[in-house]
Scaffold this motif. Structure first.
Motif, PDB file in Angstrom:
ATOM      1  N   GLY B 144       8.016  21.469 -45.562  1.00  7.52           N
ATOM      2  CA  GLY B 144       9.086  20.479 -45.430  1.00  7.52           C
ATOM      3  C   GLY B 144       8.495  19.113 -45.174  1.00  7.52           C
ATOM      4  O   GLY B 144       7.269  18.952 -45.085  1.00  7.52           O
ATOM      5  N   PRO B 312      15.654  22.358 -46.917  1.00 10.06           N
ATOM      6  CA  PRO B 312      14.712  21.540 -47.681  1.00 10.06           C
ATOM      7  C   PRO B 312      14.932  21.724 -49.182  1.00 10.06           C
ATOM      8  O   PRO B 312      15.325  22.802 -49.628  1.00 10.06           O
ATOM      9  N   ASP B 336      11.372  17.586 -50.520  1.00  6.55           N
ATOM     10  CA  ASP B 336      10.708  17.997 -49.281  1.00  6.55           C
ATOM     11  C   ASP B 336       9.470  18.829 -49.575  1.00  6.55           C
ATOM     12  O   ASP B 336       8.538  18.872 -48.789  1.00  6.55           O
TER      13      ASP B 336
END
Lengths: 155, 507
Positions: B144, B312, B336
């Motif tokens: 992430g 994410p 992400d």
């Protein structure tokens, strides 16, 4: 309930969703019930060739390997006129004694599963004996997809 | 052969059947989905039509007496270094059919494999190695966007993290199962992947075929994919997973979309994909709403909005010539996690010419992307996941040392459940029951067995990764990420070493 009756009894359960219809269970059964215990010799050299005591039931993509259910109250034992079919109260196995069998096929007609087979040449029946010499029946060990599983049931 | 066109007469494989071992049980005949084996009732013998054999080895594997051996047919053609038999046979095929050559799985051509040109370091004398069986060894991996800096506030003298993190994924191993759609592989394989992902504390990826209702329960171990065809994408689907992945490209076929033939679209797949039964599922080559980084940003934020900024968003591209610049754009667009799929990555179906000739090795793409993101100071804003040709735990360790946060394994996962890389996934007749939706064949993958095998594979690789880390004197995978000093090159050109950012062995 007596101690004997509480014993766990082995059952082979076919799993229809997992059966791939390869028939390796039949090859394993023939091999285990041969004199040589070797698949090549069992199929090619032994005469008469042992026959599979389990049969693949197949329709379309659905299949399962059928063998004696070793019923708690077996109709075949009730039907046997010669005392050749008995239920071993200790192990729960339904055992056939071919030397007593007269080939009347009463058990074949009474088996609700069609799990008893006729050997017309020798006038005796043959059926699954749960492979007494093995820890697990041969068909269970040979199944490549866990479509035959061994369970222990309490009775 | 009689009644056969010329191109079908040159088989690729020959079948050796040992007559002394063959017991005529016909297991081979039942297992072969290509109709190679035939039984002659009169002679009680098995025969074969070798021209149909794809070399999957299913019959060989299940033959109870070991009577079968599948071998490559030695070439009948005169030796020719330029005109190898493959090219000759391909031309016969195309001259007969006028069609595009199709194939499956990843690029098998003899291009360099950079994993095999990099060696790992180990501790000796001056720094102690660590025994992972005696000391803690951390493989935990987070994916992430990381903040640029951490702010800490004190509440009555007790420090507390003030910075709010965007959603992170926590993995127990630096591995994920690659995107393989329900349809290209069947539900049994998906069940196996989902259960193994749950058991290992990792994630699997739905691919672009939607998520079967029975698998929603594995949501926290699922990455739901949004690809150009948008098959099976709806609000509940997006919310079901732990992360959402936008698939821009695929390593096996960069620049083109997917194609699942109508014959494979049965009722369940039709419902899951939300398309009519029997209709071809054709994913367009591009996303028709993405023609720029700005467009990509719109889709990323549309998906984040749809999932309340709780998940994410991954963006996956095929490794191509200018991956580094594209990756920079992807990170700036709000991805992400960025996924790089190398040219060795597998597929259920791709034109042979594309699979064999398009894309670049993921090792080089990874090194250049990691470098570029570092140079631009945005490496922390996205994790990098690489895919395409990860064969063993050493490849994983090398990928992480090169700069990856985690790796996708697809082909390795399929091999774990039986795949023999026969490359005929596109026929839908996979004799191993993987790339097929034929209920008779699909049963050959037992979800429980598949889950166990996949779990074993991940755990085995985990042990090996720990051993390699320990040997380097490192006790957490995090300390190896982008640590290219732990790699040395053998037999590479200086230009390649420069791209990889590694020194020659001995240097």
């Amino acid at each position: 309930m007596s101690a004997i009756q509480q014993r766990k009894r082995k059952r082979v359960v076919p799993i229809e969703e997992a059966c791939i219809g390869c028939r390796l269970c039949e090859v394993a059964c023939v091999t285990e019930h041969s004199r040589s215990k070797d698949p090549v010799r069992a199929f090619k050299e032994e005469n008469p060739r042992p026959r599979p005591r389990n049969v693949l039931e197949e329709r379309g993509h659905e299949s399962f390997s059928l063998s004696c259910r070793h019923c708690t109250e077996p109709h075949c034992v009730d039907a046997c006129i010669a005392g050749a079919m008995v239920r071993d109260s200790e192990t729960g196995r339904v055992i056939h004694h071919p030397e007593k069998c007269v080939g009347c096929w009463s058990c074949v007609m009474n088996c609700p599963f069609g799990a008893i087979h006729m050997d017309r040449e020798r006038s005796v029946i043959y059926k699954c004996d749960l492979c007494p010499e093995r820890e697990r029946p041969a068909c269970v060990d040979a199944c490549p997809n866990r479509a035959l599983i061994l369970i222990e049931v309490e009775e | 052969m009689l009644f056969k066109p010329i191109h079908q007469s040159y088989g690729d494989f020959s079948i050796e059947r040992d007559p002394q071992r063959c017991i005529g049980c016909q297991v081979c005949l039942r297992q072969c989905s290509y109709g190679v084996h035939q039984y002659n009732d009169r002679l009680c013998e098995l025969t074969q039509d070798e021209s149909r054999c794809v070399g999957c080895h299913r019959c060989e594997a299940l033959c109870p007496t070991g009577a079968l051996t599948i071998r490559r047919t030695p070439s009948d053609f005169r030796e020719n270094a330029l005109w190898e038999p493959t090219y000759i046979k391909n031309i016969y095929k195309q001259a007969a059919t006028g069609g595009v050559l199709l194939t499956g799985m990843g690029n098998p051509a003899p291009y360099p494999i950079y994993w095999d040109r990099m060696l790992l370091d180990a501790s000796q004398v001056t720094n102690p190695s660590i025994d992972p069986l005696r000391e803690p060894m951390e493989l935990k991996t987070f994916l992430g966007c990381r903040p640029d800096a951490l702010e800490v506030e004190y509440d009555g003298g007790v420090p507390r993290l003030k910075t709010r993190f965007t959603p992170q994924l926590e993995l127990d191993y630096p591995l994920l199962f690659s995107a393989m759609s329900y349809g290209s592989i069947n539900l049994n394989v998906h069940k196996g992947l989902a259960r193994a992902a749950e058991a290992c504390g990792i994630l699997y990826n739905t691919g672009e075929g939607g998520l079967h209702p029975s698998l929603y329960t594995y949501g926290k171990n699922t990455i739901v994919q949004v690809a150009s065809g948008r098959f099976g994408v709806h609000a509940d689907y997006l919310r079901a997973g732990a992360a959402v992945e936008i698939k821009i490209g695929q390593g096996a076929k960069p620049g083109i979309g997917g194609h699942l033939p109508g014959e494979k679209i049965g009722r369940e797949i039709s419902l899951t994909r939300m398309i009519p039964e029997g209709s071809d599922a054709i994913s367009p080559a591009p996303h028709h709403d993405i023609y720029s980084i700005e467009d990509l940003r719109q889709l990323i934020y549309a998906l984040k909005e749809a999932t309340d900024y709780e998940k994410p968003v991954f963006v996956k591209i095929a490794a191509v010539h200018n991956s580094a610049a594209i990756a920079s754009g992807m990170v700036r667009a709000g991805a992400d996690v960025i996924c790089l799929d190398g040219f060795r990555g597998g597929t259920g179906a791709a034109p042979t010419m594309i699979r064999n000739n398009v894309g670049i090795p993921v090792e080089l793409a990874l090194a250049s992307v990691d470098d570029r993101l570092r140079q631009e100071g945005i490496r922390n804003q996205a994790s990098i996941v690489v895919a395409g040709g990860i064969r063993c735990s050493a490849d994983v360790v090398k990928a992480i040392a090169l700069g990856a946060d985690a790796v996708y394994i697809g082909t390795a996962a399929l091999i774990a459940v039986g795949c023999t890389l026969c490359q005929r996934c596109y026929t839908g007749k996979c004799p191993w029951g993987i790339a097929t939706n034929d209920p008779y064949l699909a049963k050959r993958v037992h979800p429980d067995i598949a889950a166990e095998k996949l779990t074993n594979l991940v755990k085995a690789w985990g042990h090996e990764i720990q051993e390699m880390l320990g040997g380097m004197g490192i006790n957490a995978l995090e300390s190896l990420r982008g640590n290219r000093d732990k790699l040395r090159a053998v037999g590479l050109h200086p230009a390649e070493m420069e791209v990889l950012g590694i020194k020659p062995a001995g240097g």
